[in-house]
Design a protein around this motif. Structure first.
Motif, PDB file in Angstrom:
ATOM      1  N   MET A   9      12.858  16.433 -10.704  1.00  0.00           N
ATOM      2  CA  MET A   9      12.750  16.056 -12.051  1.00  0.00           C
ATOM      3  C   MET A   9      12.903  14.262 -11.933  1.00  0.00           C
ATOM      4  O   MET A   9      11.615  13.667 -12.428  1.00  0.00           O
ATOM      5  CB  MET A   9      13.853  16.599 -13.596  1.00  0.00           C
ATOM      6  CG  MET A   9      13.312  15.663 -14.584  1.00  0.00           C
ATOM      7  SD  MET A   9      11.378  16.501 -15.328  1.00  0.00           S
ATOM      8  CE  MET A   9      10.895  15.180 -15.449  1.00  0.00           C
ATOM      9  N   ARG A  10      13.761  14.168 -11.476  1.00  0.00           N
ATOM     10  CA  ARG A  10      14.059  12.454 -11.099  1.00  0.00           C
ATOM     11  C   ARG A  10      12.457  12.467  -9.978  1.00  0.00           C
ATOM     12  O   ARG A  10      12.512  11.060 -10.266  1.00  0.00           O
ATOM     13  CB  ARG A  10      15.196  12.355  -9.930  1.00  0.00           C
ATOM     14  CG  ARG A  10      16.220  12.252 -11.068  1.00  0.00           C
ATOM     15  CD  ARG A  10      17.954  11.876 -10.602  1.00  0.00           C
ATOM     16  NE  ARG A  10      19.213  11.802 -11.717  1.00  0.00           N
ATOM     17  CZ  ARG A  10      20.100  12.104 -11.023  1.00  0.00           C
ATOM     18  NH1 ARG A  10      20.037  11.488 -10.003  1.00  0.00           N
ATOM     19  NH2 ARG A  10      21.285  12.508 -11.900  1.00  0.00           N
ATOM     20  N   ALA A  11      11.793  12.678  -9.138  1.00  0.00           N
ATOM     21  CA  ALA A  11      11.496  12.450  -7.717  1.00  0.00           C
ATOM     22  C   ALA A  11      10.129  12.058  -9.636  1.00  0.00           C
ATOM     23  O   ALA A  11       9.360  11.215  -9.114  1.00  0.00           O
ATOM     24  CB  ALA A  11      11.489  13.454  -7.019  1.00  0.00           C
ATOM     25  N   VAL A  12       9.635  13.541 -10.235  1.00  0.00           N
ATOM     26  CA  VAL A  12       8.759  12.915 -10.651  1.00  0.00           C
ATOM     27  C   VAL A  12       8.540  12.566 -11.780  1.00  0.00           C
ATOM     28  O   VAL A  12       7.750  11.375 -12.286  1.00  0.00           O
ATOM     29  CB  VAL A  12       8.196  14.639 -11.613  1.00  0.00           C
ATOM     30  CG1 VAL A  12       7.461  13.908 -12.587  1.00  0.00           C
ATOM     31  CG2 VAL A  12       8.142  15.470 -11.029  1.00  0.00           C
ATOM     32  N   HIS A  13       9.684  11.767 -12.552  1.00  0.00           N
ATOM     33  CA  HIS A  13      10.046  10.381 -13.270  1.00  0.00           C
ATOM     34  C   HIS A  13       9.579   9.310 -12.176  1.00  0.00           C
ATOM     35  O   HIS A  13       8.905   8.193 -12.978  1.00  0.00           O
ATOM     36  CB  HIS A  13      11.289  10.902 -14.097  1.00  0.00           C
ATOM     37  CG  HIS A  13      11.733   9.944 -14.860  1.00  0.00           C
ATOM     38  ND1 HIS A  13      12.403   7.849 -14.359  1.00  0.00           N
ATOM     39  CD2 HIS A  13      10.959   9.554 -16.546  1.00  0.00           C
ATOM     40  CE1 HIS A  13      11.991   7.143 -16.019  1.00  0.00           C
ATOM     41  NE2 HIS A  13      11.820   8.332 -16.748  1.00  0.00           N
ATOM     42  N   THR A  14      10.557   8.650 -11.125  1.00  0.00           N
ATOM     43  CA  THR A  14      10.214   7.805 -10.351  1.00  0.00           C
ATOM     44  C   THR A  14       9.308   7.960 -10.562  1.00  0.00           C
ATOM     45  O   THR A  14       8.557   6.220 -10.068  1.00  0.00           O
ATOM     46  CB  THR A  14      11.686   8.048  -9.719  1.00  0.00           C
ATOM     47  OG1 THR A  14      11.944   8.117  -9.518  1.00  0.00           O
ATOM     48  CG2 THR A  14      11.627   6.830  -8.626  1.00  0.00           C
ATOM     49  N   ALA A  15       8.448   8.851  -9.627  1.00  0.00           N
ATOM     50  CA  ALA A  15       6.783   8.908  -9.129  1.00  0.00           C
ATOM     51  C   ALA A  15       5.997   8.076 -10.396  1.00  0.00           C
ATOM     52  O   ALA A  15       4.530   7.892 -10.674  1.00  0.00           O
ATOM     53  CB  ALA A  15       6.368   9.715  -8.601  1.00  0.00           C
ATOM     54  N   ASN A  16       5.563   8.915 -11.771  1.00  0.00           N
ATOM     55  CA  ASN A  16       4.432   8.566 -12.892  1.00  0.00           C
ATOM     56  C   ASN A  16       5.446   7.378 -13.836  1.00  0.00           C
ATOM     57  O   ASN A  16       4.166   7.484 -14.872  1.00  0.00           O
ATOM     58  CB  ASN A  16       4.883  10.028 -13.356  1.00  0.00           C
ATOM     59  CG  ASN A  16       3.829  11.081 -11.944  1.00  0.00           C
ATOM     60  OD1 ASN A  16       3.166  11.043 -11.554  1.00  0.00           O
ATOM     61  ND2 ASN A  16       4.898  11.570 -11.771  1.00  0.00           N
ATOM     62  N   ALA A  17       6.624   7.250 -13.943  1.00  0.00           N
ATOM     63  CA  ALA A  17       7.097   6.578 -14.943  1.00  0.00           C
ATOM     64  C   ALA A  17       6.652   5.406 -16.363  1.00  0.00           C
ATOM     65  O   ALA A  17       5.747   5.521 -17.044  1.00  0.00           O
ATOM     66  CB  ALA A  17       8.552   6.044 -14.544  1.00  0.00           C
ATOM     67  N   ASP A  51       9.596  24.567 -13.004  1.00  0.00           N
ATOM     68  CA  ASP A  51       9.191  25.778 -12.233  1.00  0.00           C
ATOM     69  C   ASP A  51       7.386  25.443 -11.946  1.00  0.00           C
ATOM     70  O   ASP A  51       6.644  26.648 -10.960  1.00  0.00           O
ATOM     71  CB  ASP A  51       9.838  26.687 -12.621  1.00  0.00           C
ATOM     72  CG  ASP A  51      10.953  26.357 -12.652  1.00  0.00           C
ATOM     73  OD1 ASP A  51      11.525  25.627 -11.392  1.00  0.00           O
ATOM     74  OD2 ASP A  51      11.517  28.064 -13.343  1.00  0.00           O
ATOM     75  N   GLU A  52       6.429  25.238 -12.852  1.00  0.00           N
ATOM     76  CA  GLU A  52       5.271  25.053 -13.257  1.00  0.00           C
ATOM     77  C   GLU A  52       4.823  24.444 -12.488  1.00  0.00           C
ATOM     78  O   GLU A  52       3.363  24.396 -12.511  1.00  0.00           O
ATOM     79  CB  GLU A  52       4.507  26.024 -14.548  1.00  0.00           C
ATOM     80  CG  GLU A  52       5.739  27.141 -14.586  1.00  0.00           C
ATOM     81  CD  GLU A  52       5.181  27.845 -16.342  1.00  0.00           C
ATOM     82  OE1 GLU A  52       4.439  26.637 -17.142  1.00  0.00           O
ATOM     83  OE2 GLU A  52       5.755  28.475 -17.229  1.00  0.00           O
ATOM     84  N   LEU A  53       4.960  22.710 -12.111  1.00  0.00           N
ATOM     85  CA  LEU A  53       4.812  21.656 -12.291  1.00  0.00           C
ATOM     86  C   LEU A  53       4.295  21.734 -10.862  1.00  0.00           C
ATOM     87  O   LEU A  53       4.296  22.570  -9.885  1.00  0.00           O
ATOM     88  CB  LEU A  53       5.334  20.696 -12.089  1.00  0.00           C
ATOM     89  CG  LEU A  53       5.722  20.151 -13.400  1.00  0.00           C
ATOM     90  CD1 LEU A  53       6.942  18.685 -13.355  1.00  0.00           C
ATOM     91  CD2 LEU A  53       5.064  19.593 -14.145  1.00  0.00           C
ATOM     92  N   PRO A  54       3.114  21.399 -10.213  1.00  0.00           N
ATOM     93  CA  PRO A  54       2.084  21.580  -9.497  1.00  0.00           C
ATOM     94  C   PRO A  54       3.019  20.626  -8.115  1.00  0.00           C
ATOM     95  O   PRO A  54       3.541  19.735  -8.393  1.00  0.00           O
ATOM     96  CB  PRO A  54       0.921  20.566  -9.118  1.00  0.00           C
ATOM     97  CG  PRO A  54       0.376  20.416 -10.348  1.00  0.00           C
ATOM     98  CD  PRO A  54       1.805  21.074 -11.103  1.00  0.00           C
ATOM     99  N   PRO A  55       3.422  20.942  -6.976  1.00  0.00           N
ATOM    100  CA  PRO A  55       3.945  20.311  -5.881  1.00  0.00           C
ATOM    101  C   PRO A  55       3.158  18.988  -6.175  1.00  0.00           C
ATOM    102  O   PRO A  55       4.130  17.693  -5.746  1.00  0.00           O
ATOM    103  CB  PRO A  55       3.968  21.151  -4.475  1.00  0.00           C
ATOM    104  CG  PRO A  55       3.134  22.172  -4.851  1.00  0.00           C
ATOM    105  CD  PRO A  55       2.370  22.566  -6.411  1.00  0.00           C
ATOM    106  N   ASP A  56       2.191  18.953  -5.948  1.00  0.00           N
ATOM    107  CA  ASP A  56       1.278  17.475  -5.205  1.00  0.00           C
ATOM    108  C   ASP A  56       1.425  16.524  -6.412  1.00  0.00           C
ATOM    109  O   ASP A  56       1.347  16.686  -7.719  1.00  0.00           O
ATOM    110  CB  ASP A  56      -0.587  18.109  -5.146  1.00  0.00           C
ATOM    111  CG  ASP A  56      -0.901  17.346  -4.430  1.00  0.00           C
ATOM    112  OD1 ASP A  56      -0.936  16.036  -4.223  1.00  0.00           O
ATOM    113  OD2 ASP A  56      -1.880  17.035  -5.114  1.00  0.00           O
ATOM    114  N   GLY A  57       1.344  15.604  -5.734  1.00  0.00           N
ATOM    115  CA  GLY A  57       1.653  13.985  -6.479  1.00  0.00           C
ATOM    116  C   GLY A  57       0.894  13.434  -7.432  1.00  0.00           C
ATOM    117  O   GLY A  57       1.296  13.440  -8.719  1.00  0.00           O
ATOM    118  N   ASP A  58      -0.508  14.024  -6.906  1.00  0.00           N
ATOM    119  CA  ASP A  58      -1.348  14.112  -7.979  1.00  0.00           C
ATOM    120  C   ASP A  58      -1.640  14.425  -9.101  1.00  0.00           C
ATOM    121  O   ASP A  58      -2.185  14.405 -10.401  1.00  0.00           O
ATOM    122  CB  ASP A  58      -2.610  13.745  -6.816  1.00  0.00           C
ATOM    123  CG  ASP A  58      -2.582  12.266  -6.324  1.00  0.00           C
ATOM    124  OD1 ASP A  58      -2.026  11.237  -6.455  1.00  0.00           O
ATOM    125  OD2 ASP A  58      -3.627  11.994  -5.157  1.00  0.00           O
TER     126      ASP A  58
END
Length: 171
Positions: A9-17, A51-58
């Motif tokens: 979640m931290r990685a998702v937040h950092t990459a997209n905030a 758990d359902e989020l796609p693993p790919d950053g885009d």
């Protein structure tokens, strides 16, 4: 100790905030509070569906932007369904407690003035001015001539006016 979910979640937040916040600001016409609320709700949905989020950053970013867009649309529809919110009120159009108090005091003064009249004079004034009866109707109901009704009305009004002037009220 951090779990794998927290790290993700931290990685998702950092990459997209930052891009997500800018996107939401555009959607809500620059209203910072609305954008922050939608941002938090979007991140909450991401956390709940980690758990359902796609693993790919885009693909994650597309998912987040789609969720944020849907939340913004829902918020807009909800605002349109409600009556408009009252923002800054014009103080000149808001009833002031002093005005209400003044009306109550005026009414009390008028009641005091009417109590000072004889029952005959009070009856004539009430019938003529509160019940909107004609002089003929008042004369017929009280059993006195119309001239007497006019005379009582004149003297009653003069007495009330004098009382109000002495009391500081408006004549």
């Amino acid at each position: 100790m951090t779990t794998a979910g927290e790290f993700s979640m931290r990685a998702v937040h950092t990459a997209n905030a930052a891009p997500l916040h800018r996107f939401l600001l555009r959607l809500v016409d620059g209203r910072q509070e609305a954008a922050e609320d939608l941002f938090q709700e979007t991140m909450l949905r991401a956390w709940r569906n980690l758990d359902e989020l796609p693993p790919d950053g885009d693909a994650q970013r597309r998912w987040l932007f789609r969720v944020a867009r849907n939340l913004a649309i829902d918020a807009l529809r909800a605002r349109q369904a409600r009556p408009p919110e009252v923002g800054d009120l014009d103080p000149g159009r808001v009833p002031v407690a002093a005005d209400v108090l003044e009306c109550v005091l005026d009414r009390q003064l008028l009641d005091d003035a009417l109590r000072r009249l004889s029952p005959e004079h009070r009856t004539v004034l009430v019938r003529l001015y509160y019940e909107d009866a004609s002089v003929a109707d008042v004369a017929a109901s009280t059993g006195v001539p119309e001239g007497t009704v006019r005379s009582r009305s004149y003297y009653a009004l003069r007495t009330v006016r004098e009382f109000l002037e002495r009391a500081g009220g408006r004549p």
